[in-house]
Design an enzyme around this catalytic site. Structure first.
Site, mmCIF file in Angstrom:
data_model
loop_
_atom_site.group_PDB
_atom_site.id
_atom_site.type_symbol
_atom_site.label_atom_id
_atom_site.label_comp_id
_atom_site.label_asym_id
_atom_site.label_seq_id
_atom_site.Cartn_x
_atom_site.Cartn_y
_atom_site.Cartn_z
ATOM 1 N N ASP A 15 -41.860 -25.283 -1.021
ATOM 2 C CA ASP A 15 -42.621 -26.109 0.041
ATOM 3 C C ASP A 15 -41.760 -26.623 0.989
ATOM 4 O OD1 ASP A 15 -44.928 -27.416 0.971
ATOM 5 O OD2 ASP A 15 -44.377 -29.216 -0.019
ATOM 6 N N ASP A 17 -42.498 -29.948 3.434
ATOM 7 C CA ASP A 17 -43.053 -31.183 3.560
ATOM 8 C C ASP A 17 -42.873 -31.763 2.308
ATOM 9 O OD1 ASP A 17 -43.543 -31.860 6.770
ATOM 10 O OD2 ASP A 17 -44.880 -30.185 6.207
ATOM 11 N N ASP A 180 -43.701 -30.571 -4.108
ATOM 12 C CA ASP A 180 -44.082 -31.744 -4.479
ATOM 13 C C ASP A 180 -45.332 -32.271 -4.887
ATOM 14 O OD1 ASP A 180 -44.380 -31.662 -1.702
ATOM 15 O OD2 ASP A 180 -44.952 -33.705 -1.523
#
Length: 229
Positions: A15, A17, A180
């Protein structure tokens, strides 16, 4: 749970961000600029941060207080979304930075496990994703960078991850999704792949609702969890 030996893996998908970059301030600033544009009051940064992870359209809808599209007509939402994207395109690198340890960890993985291909799969629109990756020195590590508008679906739909697996000639059990948020873990699970949850990221609280294959408190730990041959 634990990952299989690194010799059994072929593909790492990251990922963006909250995993590779801390983009919180530029995203929250852009959302509040959009809210001012449409005549709504600004929101606290901490609130906006909880809206990140499902793409620009949903971020804007949540900030407008209308995630289901019940309160505003589509023209209004699209006007707000267009302003947000235009503003963010200009300001996406005002404060955004690579998390400490990311570049060193990516280099260590590349050196220790040259057979592993690496890619980015984000729900951020693909052009800003690629521009940020290029500007912050991430681009050389990845053979592909797909965004939320690269396919007709977004994470947690597995299409993007499955596409990367085909391109890397990797099976689900040879693939790890690193992110995250619960969205990233669910993407991995929906594709039958492994997952690493990043407890330091923007949406780390959502990891409590899912079960990643393992959890890392910092990017440095990516190297250690992949260290077994």
């Amino acid at each position: 749970m634990a990952l299989p030996p690194s010799s059994d893996l072929r593909l790492l998908v990251f990922d963006l961000d909250g995993t590779l970059i801390d983009s919180r301030q530029d995203l929250t600033n852009s959302v509040n600029a959009m809210l001012r544009y449409v005549g709504k009051p600004a929101l606290p940064d901490a609130v906006i941060t909880t809206y990140i992870g499902d793409g620009a359209s949903m971020l804007v809808r949540r900030a407008l207080g209308d995630p289901e599209g019940d309160l505003h007509d589509e023209e209004y939402v699209q006007r707000a979304l267009t302003f947000f994207l235009d503003y963010y395109r200009v300001h996406k690198l005002d404060f955004t930075r690579v998390y400490d340890g990311v570049l060193q960890s990516l280099e260590a993985i590349r050196m220790a496990h040259p057979h592993l291909k690496m890619a980015i799969l984000t729900n951020k629109p693909v052009n800003p994703s690629r521009e940020i990756s290029r500007a912050l020195g991430l681009e050389p590590f990845f053979f592909e960078n797909y965004g939320g508008n690269s396919f007709h679906t977004k994470k947690p739909d597995p299409l993007g991850l499955e596409t990367l697996m085909r391109e890397a000639a990797a099976t689900p059990t040879q693939t790890v999704m690193i992110g995250d948020s619960a969205v990233d873990v669910l993407t991995a699970q929906n594709a039958g792949a492994w997952s690493i949850g990043c407890a330091f990221g923007l949406s780390a609280d959502t990891l409590k609702t899912v079960e990643p294959s393992c959890l890392c408190d910092s990017p440095d730990q990516w190297v250690s969890v992949l260290g077994r041959r």
